[in-house]
Design a protein around this motif. Structure first.
Motif, PDB file in Angstrom:
ATOM      1  N   ARG A   1       0.818  -1.220   0.000  1.00  0.00           N
ATOM      2  CA  ARG A   1       0.000   0.000   0.000  1.00  0.00           C
ATOM      3  C   ARG A   1       0.849   1.265   0.000  1.00  0.00           C
ATOM      4  N   HIS A   2       1.829   1.338   0.934  1.00  0.00           N
ATOM      5  CA  HIS A   2       2.617   2.571   1.039  1.00  0.00           C
ATOM      6  C   HIS A   2       3.992   2.268   1.612  1.00  0.00           C
ATOM      7  N   ILE A   3       4.990   3.053   1.195  1.00  0.00           N
ATOM      8  CA  ILE A   3       6.351   2.882   1.701  1.00  0.00           C
ATOM      9  C   ILE A   3       6.803   4.182   2.370  1.00  0.00           C
ATOM     10  N   PHE A   4       7.200   4.062   3.649  1.00  0.00           N
ATOM     11  CA  PHE A   4       7.782   5.177   4.393  1.00  0.00           C
ATOM     12  C   PHE A   4       9.298   4.978   4.421  1.00  0.00           C
ATOM     13  N   VAL A   5      10.054   6.049   4.245  1.00  0.00           N
ATOM     14  CA  VAL A   5      11.513   5.955   4.264  1.00  0.00           C
ATOM     15  C   VAL A   5      12.060   6.908   5.315  1.00  0.00           C
ATOM     16  N   SER A   6      12.896   6.362   6.214  1.00  0.00           N
ATOM     17  CA  SER A   6      13.543   7.197   7.230  1.00  0.00           C
ATOM     18  C   SER A   6      15.046   6.978   7.172  1.00  0.00           C
ATOM     19  N   ASN A   7      15.794   8.071   7.142  1.00  0.00           N
ATOM     20  CA  ASN A   7      17.247   7.988   7.053  1.00  0.00           C
ATOM     21  C   ASN A   7      17.857   9.167   7.820  1.00  0.00           C
ATOM     22  N   ARG A   8      19.063   8.970   8.354  1.00  0.00           N
ATOM     23  CA  ARG A   8      19.704  10.063   9.100  1.00  0.00           C
ATOM     24  C   ARG A   8      19.910  11.287   8.202  1.00  0.00           C
ATOM     25  N   THR A   9      20.214  11.031   6.920  1.00  0.00           N
ATOM     26  CA  THR A   9      20.280  12.126   5.952  1.00  0.00           C
ATOM     27  C   THR A   9      18.903  12.253   5.311  1.00  0.00           C
TER      28      THR A   9
ATOM     29  N   VAL B   1      14.128  11.486   1.229  1.00  0.00           N
ATOM     30  CA  VAL B   1      13.196  12.125   0.276  1.00  0.00           C
ATOM     31  C   VAL B   1      13.402  11.559  -1.127  1.00  0.00           C
ATOM     32  N   GLN B   2      14.662  11.452  -1.527  1.00  0.00           N
ATOM     33  CA  GLN B   2      14.997  10.949  -2.862  1.00  0.00           C
ATOM     34  C   GLN B   2      14.476   9.523  -3.058  1.00  0.00           C
ATOM     35  N   LEU B   3      14.715   8.690  -2.049  1.00  0.00           N
ATOM     36  CA  LEU B   3      14.302   7.284  -2.147  1.00  0.00           C
ATOM     37  C   LEU B   3      12.782   7.150  -2.086  1.00  0.00           C
ATOM     38  N   ALA B   4      12.144   7.913  -1.220  1.00  0.00           N
ATOM     39  CA  ALA B   4      10.678   7.861  -1.100  1.00  0.00           C
ATOM     40  C   ALA B   4      10.008   8.270  -2.403  1.00  0.00           C
ATOM     41  N   ASP B   5      10.588   9.262  -3.071  1.00  0.00           N
ATOM     42  CA  ASP B   5      10.030   9.716  -4.352  1.00  0.00           C
ATOM     43  C   ASP B   5      10.051   8.603  -5.394  1.00  0.00           C
ATOM     44  N   GLU B   6      11.107   7.775  -5.368  1.00  0.00           N
ATOM     45  CA  GLU B   6      11.201   6.665  -6.320  1.00  0.00           C
ATOM     46  C   GLU B   6      10.065   5.670  -6.136  1.00  0.00           C
ATOM     47  N   PHE B   7       9.633   5.485  -4.892  1.00  0.00           N
ATOM     48  CA  PHE B   7       8.571   4.515  -4.598  1.00  0.00           C
ATOM     49  C   PHE B   7       7.188   5.159  -4.537  1.00  0.00           C
ATOM     50  N   GLY B   8       7.124   6.472  -4.719  1.00  0.00           N
ATOM     51  CA  GLY B   8       5.845   7.165  -4.535  1.00  0.00           C
ATOM     52  C   GLY B   8       5.430   7.131  -3.080  1.00  0.00           C
ATOM     53  N   GLY B   9       6.439   7.112  -2.162  1.00  0.00           N
ATOM     54  CA  GLY B   9       6.162   6.997  -0.730  1.00  0.00           C
ATOM     55  C   GLY B   9       6.361   8.301   0.020  1.00  0.00           C
ATOM     56  N   SER B  10       6.603   8.193   1.324  1.00  0.00           N
ATOM     57  CA  SER B  10       6.750   9.369   2.197  1.00  0.00           C
ATOM     58  C   SER B  10       8.062   9.299   2.951  1.00  0.00           C
ATOM     59  N   ALA B  11       8.750  10.447   3.044  1.00  0.00           N
ATOM     60  CA  ALA B  11       9.991  10.528   3.809  1.00  0.00           C
ATOM     61  C   ALA B  11       9.678  10.930   5.243  1.00  0.00           C
ATOM     62  N   ILE B  12      10.395  10.312   6.210  1.00  0.00           N
ATOM     63  CA  ILE B  12      10.206  10.604   7.632  1.00  0.00           C
ATOM     64  C   ILE B  12      11.550  11.022   8.217  1.00  0.00           C
ATOM     65  N   ARG B  13      11.545  12.096   8.977  1.00  0.00           N
ATOM     66  CA  ARG B  13      12.774  12.503   9.650  1.00  0.00           C
ATOM     67  C   ARG B  13      13.137  11.452  10.694  1.00  0.00           C
ATOM     68  N   PHE B  14      14.420  11.208  10.835  1.00  0.00           N
ATOM     69  CA  PHE B  14      14.889  10.115  11.689  1.00  0.00           C
ATOM     70  C   PHE B  14      14.416  10.265  13.138  1.00  0.00           C
ATOM     71  N   ASN B  15      14.332  11.494  13.636  1.00  0.00           N
ATOM     72  CA  ASN B  15      13.915  11.697  15.036  1.00  0.00           C
ATOM     73  C   ASN B  15      12.405  11.530  15.227  1.00  0.00           C
ATOM     74  N   LYS B  16      11.660  11.372  14.103  1.00  0.00           N
ATOM     75  CA  LYS B  16      10.206  11.156  14.167  1.00  0.00           C
ATOM     76  C   LYS B  16       9.838   9.695  13.898  1.00  0.00           C
ATOM     77  N   LEU B  17      10.864   8.873  13.780  1.00  0.00           N
ATOM     78  CA  LEU B  17      10.692   7.469  13.393  1.00  0.00           C
ATOM     79  C   LEU B  17       9.654   6.738  14.237  1.00  0.00           C
ATOM     80  N   PHE B  18       9.726   6.851  15.570  1.00  0.00           N
ATOM     81  CA  PHE B  18       8.882   6.033  16.447  1.00  0.00           C
ATOM     82  C   PHE B  18       7.407   6.449  16.404  1.00  0.00           C
TER      83      PHE B  18
END
Length: 439
Positions: free
Chosen positions: A207-215, A220-237
């Protein structure tokens, strides 16, 4: 004429040699044309991949063809002929046919059963056909190779089991969830294998892919490839309760996800399973996570066990495939040998047709009262008689073509129908000469 297969691959040559021989898209037609114009080669196709550069063709002098191919590839690659020769293999006749069938069926691949080679094989043949570099014999051989490939895949199941780490992860996810279309994926980190697993999951229709990375920019770049959402690392939990499948691949030196994190979201998840793939080395998810009900944690060693088991199953399937290939090689070899006696059979049938035409012409001149339908019926009857008379010797010759010393039987067959045995024609000629001399 003989079938040949030559070239080099990952078994015979290191990558630094293979890459010098690799033929890029823009050079393919040029190289194919040069090889197809070699005097001893009648048909040829080239297969060029990261693991092999191989040529399959039809020649009337395989040794000469091999030397010409060596010189041409030496000129193209910059490698000396003698050096190149060390890495090149050469198969002929049944060995060549068997090799082509093994390649098309991915039995000769680095990863047995991998599907990419089937598309590459088909594409190489399409290019050769478009360039008119292959004709009747090689077209038949390539069609048979694709047929054998399909038969092996459907009858042995050689490509059913995952043999890559990333794909094994998807196989396990499907065992846990079944349908993945309503599942959310959280990609934690941007390691190569984790990214590849996410790609497989995206193609499986999650259904959806969330991507979280320290950078964050990388997320954002990777999430865009999957049509997903980028998450800031400190918001992961905050997003952890949304994740059904979590792929972890970071450079952290200690666990990021721990038992207490999943204890906190247990009520929110309401017993829904969580599947975690930890591909990190060192591991980024603590072992005790597995103690929580409906949480399934797999690390890279677990996935490797799946891959190793599947590889063993593919090897067993490959043994069954070899038996099938031996049978198909024998069939094609029989067809090829029977094809080689066709000129002799055609010559005899043409001879019979000439006699028929001559005799019918004489008959119809003597019986001018016959109508068109009656003439057709007589001609059909004569054709039927000729076919029945020639059927047995034709089948005899085709059978002998598949045996040793087939040339001996072809020579006898042609000798039987040689004009030198036509004594009446020779007598007629000598009588005419005698009458002329009397005058």
């Amino acid at each position: 004429m003989e079938i040949f297969a030559t070239g080099l691959n990952y078994k015979t040559a290191p990558v630094e040699i293979r890459e010098k021989l690799a033929i890029p898209e823009e050079k393919y037609s040029e190289i194919l044309e040069k090889i197809s114009l070699l005097p001893s080669i009648y048909e040829v196709s080239i297969l060029s991949t990261c693991n092999r550069v191989e040529l399959y063709g039809l020649s009337d002098n395989i040794e000469e063809s091999f030397e010409e191919i060596l010189r041409l590839l030496s000129s193209y690659s910059g490698l000396k002929v003698e050096e190149l020769k060390k890495y090149m293999f050469l198969y002929r006749d049944r060995d060549a046919i068997a090799h082509i069938f093994r390649v098309s069926s991915s039995l000769d691949s680095m990863v047995i059963g991998e599907p990419q080679i089937v598309c590459q094989f088909k594409d190489s043949f399409s290019k050769a056909r478009e360039s008119k570099a292959v004709k009747h014999v090689m077209t038949r051989l390539f069609d048979k190779a694709m047929n054998v490939s399909k038969k092996i895949r459907t009858s042995t199941g050689i490509s059913r089991r995952a043999v890559s780490i990333s794909y094994a992860a998807i196989e396990l996810a499907k065992k846990i969830f079944g349908d993945l279309s309503d599942k959310n994926v959280l990609l934690l980190g941007a390691g190569e294998m984790a990214e590849l697993a996410a790609r497989h999951l995206a193609s499986a229709g999650v259904r959806h892919i969330f991507v979280s990375n320290r950078t964050f920019e990388k997320a954002v770049q990777l999430a865009d490839e999957f049509g997903g959402s980028a998450i800031r690392f400190n918001k992961l939990f905050e997003f952890l309760p949304e994740a059904d499948i979590i792929i972890v691949s970071t450079g952290a030196k200690e666990p990021i996800l721990k038992k207490e994190h999943f204890k906190k979201i247990e009520k929110i998840r309401q017993g829904k399973p969580v599947f975690i793939i930890d591909i990190s080395v060192p591991r980024n998810v603590s072992d005790d996570v597995n103690e929580i009900e409906n949480v399934y944690l797999y690390n890279i060693d677990d996935l490797k066990m799946v891959v190793d088991r599947n590889l063993e199953e593919r090897k067993i399937a490959a043994e069954s495939a070899k038996i099938l290939i031996d049978e198909e090689v024998a069939k094609f070899d029989r067809w090829l040998k029977q094809l080689q006696v066709s000129p002799a059979i055609v010559k005899v049938r043409n001879f019979a047709s000439e006699i028929k035409d001559y005799q019918l012409k004489k008959l119809f001149e003597q019986m001018p009262y016959l109508n068109e339908k009656e003439r057709e019926n007589i001609e059909l009857a004569v054709n039927s008689i000729i076919n029945k008379i020639l059927h047995r010797p034709t089948m005899y010759l085709k059978d002998k073509a598949t045996k040793e010393n087939s040339e001996f039987y072809v020579d006898i067959f042609e000798e039987m129908f040689s004009p030198k045995w036509d004594f009446r024609k020779r007598m007629d000629v000598s009588l005419k000469k005698g009458r002329k001399s009397e005058k």
